[in-house]
Scaffold this motif. Structure first.
Motif, PDB file in Angstrom:
ATOM      1  N   THR A  90       4.277   2.088   5.047  1.00 55.94           N
ATOM      2  CA  THR A  90       4.413   1.489   6.082  1.00 55.94           C
ATOM      3  C   THR A  90       5.272   0.169   6.015  1.00 55.94           C
ATOM      4  O   THR A  90       5.919   0.278   6.734  1.00 55.94           O
ATOM      5  CB  THR A  90       3.147   1.212   7.057  1.00 55.94           C
TER       6      THR A  90
ATOM      7  N   GLY B 205       6.003  -2.997   7.988  1.00 55.08           N
ATOM      8  CA  GLY B 205       5.863  -2.618   9.636  1.00 55.08           C
ATOM      9  C   GLY B 205       5.205  -1.512   9.808  1.00 55.08           C
ATOM     10  O   GLY B 205       4.534  -1.234   9.356  1.00 55.08           O
ATOM     11  N   GLU B 206       4.665  -1.150  11.266  1.00 52.33           N
ATOM     12  CA  GLU B 206       3.977  -0.068  11.967  1.00 52.33           C
ATOM     13  C   GLU B 206       4.352   1.446  11.100  1.00 52.33           C
ATOM     14  O   GLU B 206       3.986   1.700  11.308  1.00 52.33           O
ATOM     15  CB  GLU B 206       3.904  -0.211  12.968  1.00 52.33           C
ATOM     16  N   LYS B 207       5.605   2.146  11.670  1.00 50.13           N
ATOM     17  CA  LYS B 207       6.148   3.142  10.669  1.00 50.13           C
ATOM     18  C   LYS B 207       5.639   3.450   9.267  1.00 50.13           C
ATOM     19  O   LYS B 207       5.852   2.726   9.087  1.00 50.13           O
ATOM     20  CB  LYS B 207       7.043   3.032  11.185  1.00 50.13           C
ATOM     21  N   LEU B 208       5.293   4.566  10.007  1.00 48.51           N
ATOM     22  CA  LEU B 208       5.301   5.251   8.363  1.00 48.51           C
ATOM     23  C   LEU B 208       6.689   6.148   7.714  1.00 48.51           C
ATOM     24  O   LEU B 208       7.105   6.739   8.643  1.00 48.51           O
ATOM     25  CB  LEU B 208       4.230   6.502   8.483  1.00 48.51           C
TER      26      LEU B 208
ATOM     27  N   MET C 291       0.613  -0.939  -0.250  1.00 48.45           N
ATOM     28  CA  MET C 291      -0.183  -0.234   0.006  1.00 48.45           C
ATOM     29  C   MET C 291       0.809   1.167  -0.379  1.00 48.45           C
ATOM     30  O   MET C 291       1.434   1.185   0.920  1.00 48.45           O
ATOM     31  CB  MET C 291      -0.199   0.404   1.303  1.00 48.45           C
TER      32      MET C 291
ATOM     33  N   TYR D 277      -0.611  12.628   0.598  1.00 47.92           N
ATOM     34  CA  TYR D 277      -1.614  12.746   1.683  1.00 47.92           C
ATOM     35  C   TYR D 277      -1.397  14.331   1.456  1.00 47.92           C
ATOM     36  O   TYR D 277      -0.087  14.466   0.678  1.00 47.92           O
ATOM     37  CB  TYR D 277      -0.354  12.927   3.453  1.00 47.92           C
TER      38      TYR D 277
ATOM     39  N   PHE E 164      -0.040   5.996   0.199  1.00 45.25           N
ATOM     40  CA  PHE E 164      -0.840   6.615   0.542  1.00 45.25           C
ATOM     41  C   PHE E 164      -0.010   8.223   0.441  1.00 45.25           C
ATOM     42  O   PHE E 164       1.352   8.198   0.263  1.00 45.25           O
ATOM     43  CB  PHE E 164      -0.569   6.317   2.315  1.00 45.25           C
TER      44      PHE E 164
ATOM     45  N   SER F 124      -2.272  20.182   9.232  1.00 41.20           N
ATOM     46  CA  SER F 124      -1.848  18.383   9.694  1.00 41.20           C
ATOM     47  C   SER F 124      -1.799  17.979   8.252  1.00 41.20           C
ATOM     48  O   SER F 124      -1.745  18.707   7.206  1.00 41.20           O
ATOM     49  CB  SER F 124      -3.050  17.911  10.272  1.00 41.20           C
ATOM     50  N   LEU F 125      -1.444  16.507   8.616  1.00 37.27           N
ATOM     51  CA  LEU F 125      -1.324  15.948   6.972  1.00 37.27           C
ATOM     52  C   LEU F 125      -2.951  14.917   6.791  1.00 37.27           C
ATOM     53  O   LEU F 125      -3.413  15.052   7.816  1.00 37.27           O
ATOM     54  CB  LEU F 125      -0.568  14.419   7.193  1.00 37.27           C
TER      55      LEU F 125
ATOM     56  N   PHE G 286       7.426   8.557   5.182  1.00 39.10           N
ATOM     57  CA  PHE G 286       7.749   9.262   3.838  1.00 39.10           C
ATOM     58  C   PHE G 286       8.911   9.642   2.326  1.00 39.10           C
ATOM     59  O   PHE G 286       9.762   9.697   3.304  1.00 39.10           O
ATOM     60  CB  PHE G 286       7.586  10.985   4.300  1.00 39.10           C
TER      61      PHE G 286
ATOM     62  N   LEU H 267      -4.872  12.646   4.618  1.00 38.06           N
ATOM     63  CA  LEU H 267      -4.943  11.537   3.658  1.00 38.06           C
ATOM     64  C   LEU H 267      -5.602  12.146   2.519  1.00 38.06           C
ATOM     65  O   LEU H 267      -7.355  12.280   2.159  1.00 38.06           O
ATOM     66  CB  LEU H 267      -5.221  10.611   4.215  1.00 38.06           C
TER      67      LEU H 267
ATOM     68  N   GLN I 194      -0.492  18.455   3.232  1.00 32.27           N
ATOM     69  CA  GLN I 194      -0.153  19.423   4.088  1.00 32.27           C
ATOM     70  C   GLN I 194      -0.117  20.431   3.599  1.00 32.27           C
ATOM     71  O   GLN I 194       1.014  21.234   2.716  1.00 32.27           O
ATOM     72  CB  GLN I 194       1.295  19.172   4.701  1.00 32.27           C
TER      73      GLN I 194
END
Lengths: 111, 113
Positions: free
Chosen positions: B96, B99-102, B31, B35, B33, B42-43, B104, B45, B37
């Motif tokens: 991501t 894992g969990e971390k995004l 995936m 965004y 994404f 803020s960011l 950029f 989606l 800003q």
């Protein structure tokens, strides 16, 4: 739906003061929770994370505990420094892997 | 981890034109994404892009305005169409990874005159 709410800023503190930035969330299921930080002129960096209830994330003196009962993930630091001046974003990751960010809280630390 | 190369880094465009932003990831990811800003904000989606299927857009964003391509597992583009000054913003791609971390991309700073 999924959403993140943060305390409004800007927040101004003196060096060595105690910091709390409140964050609450609305989500279906069991999201992972994050704090990201954006220093002036830079991109977002992951500060800390927690993936399940009662987990405590910590990094660089910052801490946040995943509280399922209050749907909160408040950021704390015992003694802030001028170098902590930045914008802090609370975020959640949904079961579909989308990351939703809160509005951000600007922190200024003065000497 | 994932390293994302995003280009262009900035552009100044005339209203009514379109700009395509490209992101290349150094590994295969399911995936991606996109965004936005806006200054001091803020960011937000825009959409989620999966390889082999149409992108999924968030409320307030439509495919005609922000068409997305995802031809393979390492690449995606976002086009900002028929631009107006309100589209001036930083656009970011992210993933991501596994894992969990995004992670950029470095962002595209768009100014529309």
């Amino acid at each position: 739906g999924n959403s993140v709410t943060q305390m409004e800023g800007p927040v101004t503190l003196s060096e060595e003061a105690f910091l709390t930035i409140n964050c609450t969330y609305t989500a279906t299921g069991y999201p992972s929770l994050f704090w990201y930080v954006q220093y002036p002129g830079e991109g977002l960096q992951l500060l800390l994370k927690a993936t399940k209830a009662d987990d405590k994330g910590s990094n660089k003196g910052f801490e946040a505990t995943y509280r399922k009962e209050t749907t909160s993930f408040h950021l704390e630091k015992g003694s802030v420094q001028v170098s902590d001046s930045a914008v802090y974003f609370c975020a959640l990751k949904t079961s579909y892997d989308k990351v939703i960010f809160g509005p951000g809280t600007s922190l200024s630390v003065i000497p | 981890s994932a390293v994302i190369s995003q280009k262009p880094s900035r552009d100044i465009c005339q209203r009514g034109t379109s700009l395509t932003i490209q992101c290349q990831v150094d590994s295969q990811v399911t995936m991606m994404f996109w965004y936005r800003q806006q200054p001091g904000q803020s960011l937000t989606l825009i959409a989620t892009a999966n390889q082999g299927s149409e992108a999924t857009y968030e409320s307030g964003f439509v495919i005609d305005k922000f068409p997305i391509s995802r031809p393979n597992l390492t690449f995606s583009t976002l086009t900002v169409s028929n631009m107006s000054p309100e589209d001036s913003s930083i656009y970011l791609c992210s993933t991501t990874g596994s894992g969990e971390k995004l992670f950029f991309g470095s962002g595209t700073q768009l100014s529309v005159l």
